[in-house]
Design a protein around this motif. Structure first.
Motif, short mmCIF file in Angstrom:
data_model
loop_
_atom_site.label_atom_id
_atom_site.label_comp_id
_atom_site.label_asym_id
_atom_site.label_seq_id
_atom_site.Cartn_x
_atom_site.Cartn_y
_atom_site.Cartn_z
N ILE A 86 0.85 -1.19 0.00
CA ILE A 86 0.00 0.00 0.00
C ILE A 86 0.88 1.24 0.00
N ILE A 87 0.53 2.22 -0.83
CA ILE A 87 1.27 3.48 -0.91
C ILE A 87 0.28 4.63 -0.79
N SER A 88 0.58 5.58 0.09
CA SER A 88 -0.30 6.74 0.27
C SER A 88 0.06 7.87 -0.69
N TYR A 89 -0.92 8.71 -0.95
CA TYR A 89 -0.72 9.98 -1.66
C TYR A 89 -1.38 11.06 -0.81
N GLY A 90 -0.58 11.93 -0.22
CA GLY A 90 -1.21 13.00 0.56
C GLY A 90 -0.33 13.63 1.60
N MET A 91 0.82 13.02 1.92
CA MET A 91 1.72 13.62 2.89
C MET A 91 2.77 14.51 2.22
N SER A 92 2.87 14.41 0.91
CA SER A 92 3.79 15.25 0.15
C SER A 92 2.98 16.21 -0.72
N SER B 36 9.30 17.93 0.17
CA SER B 36 7.97 18.11 -0.40
C SER B 36 6.93 18.00 0.70
N LYS B 37 6.35 19.14 1.10
CA LYS B 37 5.36 19.20 2.17
C LYS B 37 5.92 18.56 3.44
N TRP B 38 5.36 17.42 3.89
CA TRP B 38 5.88 16.76 5.09
C TRP B 38 7.10 15.91 4.80
N GLY B 39 7.43 15.74 3.53
CA GLY B 39 8.66 15.06 3.15
C GLY B 39 8.58 13.55 3.08
N PHE B 40 7.37 12.98 3.16
CA PHE B 40 7.27 11.52 3.10
C PHE B 40 5.88 11.10 2.63
#
Length: 217
Positions: free
Chosen positions: A68-74, A88-92
């Motif tokens: 599973i890979i998230s999209y939303g912390m960067s 990039s944003k939170w960096g992870f």
């Protein structure tokens, strides 16, 4: 990348950071289409879940598991103000590798909710996760489940690692399930070098650090 190069490469409809994540995933999974899950209402317009979407791939590496890979912390979307930032944003982004569990109909959607709960903590507290951080879950990570996995450590995803995007660096932080005994060990010595020591012990028999809800202390 300069602003002019950015504007020549992308337009305002492009999800620039998202494309960078997809490019890395294509190196691992080729043209395989993941199963993608997104919240009904976007966080920016009042939705409850900060993560814009999560992709799930089936992986045969080491042993069959869901990746599973998230999209939303960067920083995912076109933003000229974010060009050349160090992070990039939170960096992870979160990742998670999970062995199939019979109580899941197919995909472990509970894991996406765990990611969203962690994301809410980051957004509300302003504190982010880094490699070899850990947290106790104060109960089973899959709610109402007979499992000894009651904590999570964060490690560099062994396949995805770190990427550079036009908005800055993004680390893929893999969540790794910890048993009661392992969680207690880290609570007694919460330094990152102790977390890394434990993770290296786990890697000896589980190189990809796949979480198995049936694993015991």
């Amino acid at each position: 990348m300069t602003k002019e190069e950015y504007k020549d490469s992308f337009d305002e409809e492009d999800a620039v950071g998202w494309l960078s994540i997809d490019k890395k995933l294509e190196e691992i999974y080729g043209d395989t289409e993941p199963r993608h899950y997104a919240p009904a209402l976007h966080y920016a317009i009042g939705g409850e879940d900060p993560i814009d979407g999560s992709s799930i791939y089936d992986s045969e590496k080491q042993s069959f598991h869901r990746h599973i890979i998230s999209y939303g912390m960067s920083e995912l979307y076109y933003n000229e103000e974010k060009i050349g930032e160090p992070f990039s944003k939170w960096g992870f982004e979160f990742t998670f590798r999970i062995k199939p569990f019979e109580e899941d109909e197919k995909d472990p959607l509970w894991a996406i909710q765990v990611m969203n709960n962690l994301a809410k903590y980051v957004y509300s507290s302003g504190k982010w996760f880094e490699a070899y951080h850990f947290i106790p879950a104060n109960g089973p990570i899959r709610l109402e489940t007979d499992t000894d996995i009651v904590g999570l450590a964060f490690v560099p995803d062994p396949e995805l690692g770190v990427i550079q995007t036009p908005h800055g660096e993004v680390s893929f932080l893999q969540m790794v399930g910890l048993t009661t005994k392992e969680t207690e060990r880290l609570l007694a010595n919460p330094k990152t070098d102790e977390v890394e020591r434990l993770i290296n012990e786990m890697r000896e028999t589980n190189p990809l650090l796949i979480t198995d809800l049936k694993r015991k202390s």
